[in-house]
Motif scaffolding. Sequence first.
Motif: not given
Length: 91
Positions: A33-34, A22-23, A39-40, A27-29
Amino acid sequence: MADLAFQFWDRVDKLRGNKTLAELALVMDIKEQSLRAMRSQCRYPKGPAIQALASFLDSTPEYLVSGTESDNSKSTKQDNVLDFVKSNEKM
């Protein structure tokens, strides 16, 4: 390409310590879920998100993407990483 993105996320995991997804998403805006989907599916984030993530993890975009550091200036490193990410977004 998926192998390289997998290595990218592996480096992120090694650097993030106790920081939550979540953090990282904040930070990545992007939405958490995205981030989980990215990652997956072993996909790279866009250039600005890589820069923000690297800064948050006290690293460089170049290290996150390639696993190496060079003696170039920070701006040159960021330009190289952005070029790499942009070229791979078209794939």
